[in-house]
Design a protein around this motif. Structure first.
Motif, PDB file in Angstrom:
ATOM      1  N   GLU A  67      -0.002  -4.878 -31.051  1.00  0.00           N
ATOM      2  CA  GLU A  67       0.177  -6.327 -31.117  1.00  0.00           C
ATOM      3  C   GLU A  67      -0.644  -6.915 -32.260  1.00  0.00           C
ATOM      4  OE1 GLU A  67       1.427  -5.564 -26.842  1.00  0.00           O
ATOM      5  OE2 GLU A  67      -0.014  -4.713 -28.247  1.00  0.00           O
ATOM      6  N   VAL A  71       0.646  -8.899 -35.893  1.00  0.00           N
ATOM      7  CA  VAL A  71       0.227 -10.262 -36.242  1.00  0.00           C
ATOM      8  C   VAL A  71      -0.571 -10.299 -37.538  1.00  0.00           C
ATOM      9  CG1 VAL A  71      -1.197 -12.216 -35.496  1.00  0.00           C
ATOM     10  CG2 VAL A  71       0.302 -11.058 -33.859  1.00  0.00           C
ATOM     11  N   THR A  72      -1.424  -9.296 -37.776  1.00  0.00           N
ATOM     12  CA  THR A  72      -2.333  -9.330 -38.928  1.00  0.00           C
ATOM     13  C   THR A  72      -1.870  -8.492 -40.108  1.00  0.00           C
ATOM     14  OG1 THR A  72      -3.635  -7.438 -38.108  1.00  0.00           O
ATOM     15  CG2 THR A  72      -4.288  -9.650 -37.360  1.00  0.00           C
ATOM     16  N   ILE A 258       2.794 -10.508 -28.093  1.00  0.00           N
ATOM     17  CA  ILE A 258       1.783 -11.002 -29.030  1.00  0.00           C
ATOM     18  C   ILE A 258       1.149 -12.323 -28.601  1.00  0.00           C
ATOM     19  CG2 ILE A 258       2.826  -9.774 -30.964  1.00  0.00           C
ATOM     20  CD1 ILE A 258       4.034 -12.417 -31.869  1.00  0.00           C
ATOM     21  N   GLU A 259       1.650 -12.924 -27.511  1.00  0.00           N
ATOM     22  CA  GLU A 259       1.051 -14.140 -26.984  1.00  0.00           C
ATOM     23  C   GLU A 259       0.906 -14.028 -25.474  1.00  0.00           C
ATOM     24  OE1 GLU A 259       3.585 -17.335 -28.170  1.00  0.00           O
ATOM     25  OE2 GLU A 259       2.681 -17.504 -30.169  1.00  0.00           O
TER      26      GLU A 259
END
Length: 472
Positions: A67, A71-72, A258-259
């Motif tokens: 995850e 995102v990064t 991811i959230e």
């Protein structure tokens, strides 16, 4: 150098963010699945998460490395040690013994430390602007404060027969690498007290190599490998059922989250309809509130630090469930559940009253009442604690059935006798009561004071005829 530990009390799990403040780069080690905590830390400290690492394929939580990578855009550095059967089955940058991960002006040297698992690695950190000598080691489930990682999980949780003896031998050799490190090196482990990944983990979050060599039992056996292995494998706590699923999900491809999910508060109509369909109800209220009035067939898993572990014992990964929980609790409970991959929450309901559903009551008895049942032929007393706890001392005549596997051993519980259950202090017996009630047992009483109250009372009297202790 920037350093911060992120500690999840519910799973006693530590993850780490280490950064080079000059270049702004940072690495996260053994990330939990709700990754917003690392994104916030990075933002607050003007850092970019550029590297992600894991010490091994985890069994007790769902690692959030993937995850965080999505995102990064950070690269994942994962172990390629242990042989073909222990390889991560998704794209990553593989590392082995002696490899070096560079994060700005910091380096993390990879040390292969098998024992807990074949692919286990540790990361030896050097902060080069300050010194060319190592200053920290991130050990994952290799060395804890006061304990070491258990090598039996692959066999006892994942069913890989024969691996625990091999793991014990590997651990004995790996500890020699650890003991050879400078004694001043700080030790940052993957878990603390309360984790099922060992049996005697210390409550302190950090140690040093020198302290562990003096204090940790594992370094006191010299060349006695057999004695070491025998002690290491003895009296380990029961591994939760969900551990095998974590091993699978951490190794293979899976859906990413991811959230943190936002779950719906159900209306009375929605809740009653779902309840009638048979969706499992998890009541997170206190054991006292549950006892005073609960919905039939619901399970009482209190929303405390043990919540996720017991949900992992009692829920499967296909079924939907509803939480009885207050609005203020739901974000915290959702995070606890997502950290072990339990994502099938249908919704939640803040209360049980005024739903048009008749509530049941739990029969909780006092110590004095409990004493009147001891020794009666038509009474079955059941200790629902762990096996090691039971062997160390239990009430005379009590049968042992661990609460985590109670539903698999219902045939051992009498439907004709008066059944009385107890644990250490009431939390596990509350779970056990709800399991038995859900399965149609009607003659059940809960001695909620448990061994804690029993022993306190025994200290006030002479003799311990009614308690049995394991002898060497």
């Amino acid at each position: 150098m920037f350093f911060q530990q992120v500690y999840d009390k519910s799973l006693a799990q530590g993850s780490y963010m280490v950064g080079c403040q000059k270049t702004g780069e940072a690495i996260v080690i053994d990330a939990q699945r709700d990754i917003d905590v690392y994104l916030d830390i990075a933002k607050q400290n003007n850092l970019r998460i550029t590297h992600i690492a894991e010490t091994h394929i985890h069994a007790d939580f769902l690692c959030g490395s993937r995850e965080l990578a999505v995102v990064t855009g950070a690269a994942m550095y994962l172990s390629d040690e242990g042989g073909q059967d222990w390889q991560y089955q998704f794209p990553h940058s593989g590392v082995k013994e002696g490899d070096v991960i560079r994060v700005g002006n910091l380096t993390l040297k990879v040390i292969h430390t098998p024992g807990h698992t074949p692919e286990s690695i540790s990361f030896l950190l050097t902060d080069h602007p300050a010194t060319d000598k190592p200053v920290m080691i991130f050990t994952g489930d290799f060395v804890f404060v006061g304990d070491i990682g258990r090598p039996d999980l692959l066999e006892n949780a994942a069913g890989l027969i024969g691996t625990k003896d091999v793991g014990a031998r590997q651990m004995f050799e790996s500890l020699k690498k650890f003991a050879a490190l400078p004694e001043y090196v700080q030790v940052w482990p993957g878990h603390g007290a309360g984790s099922a990944c060992g049996k005697a983990l210390g409550a302190v979050s950090v140690s040093t190599v020198g302290y562990e060599k003096i204090r940790n039992w594992a370094f006191q056996y010299g060349e006695d490998e057999k004695g070491f292995a025998a002690y290491l494998l003895a009296d380990q706590p029961e591994p939760p059922k969900y551990f095998s699923m974590m091993k699978h999900l951490n190794k293979t491809s899976r859906p990413l989250l991811i959230e943190v999910p936002k779950h719906s508060k159900l209306s009375e109509t929605q809740f009653v309809a779902a309840y009638k369909k048979g969706i499992k109800i998890i009541d997170t209220r206190s054991k006292e509130d549950f006892a005073a009035g609960f919905i039939a067939d619901s399970l009482n898993i209190q929303g405390n630090n043990s919540f996720a572990t017991w949900c992992g014992w009692l829920l499967n990964y296909e079924e939907q469930f509803i939480l009885i929980a207050e609005d203020r609790q739901i974000d915290d409970l959702t995070r606890k559940l997502m950290r072990i991959g339990l994502d099938n929450m249908y919704g939640y309901m803040p209360e049980v009253n005024n739903l048009g559903i008749e509530l049941q009551k739990e029969d909780v008895i006092s110590l004095e009442v409990f004493k009147t049942y001891i020794g009666q032929e038509q009474v079955q007393i059941v200790d629902v604690r762990g096996a090691a706890e039971y062997e160390a001392g239990h009430i005379d005549g009590a049968d042992h059935i661990f609460v985590g596997t109670l539903e698999d051993h219902l045939h051992k519980i009498s439907r004709d006798k008066q059944v009385i259950i107890y644990c250490q202090a009431g939390d596990r017996s509350a779970i056990a009561f709800s399991i038995l009630a859900r399965n149609g047992f009607q003659n059940v009483k809960n001695f909620s004071g448990g061994m804690k109250e029993w022993l306190a009372n025994q200290r006030k009297t002479t003799g311990l005829k009614e308690i049995t202790y394991k002898t060497a």
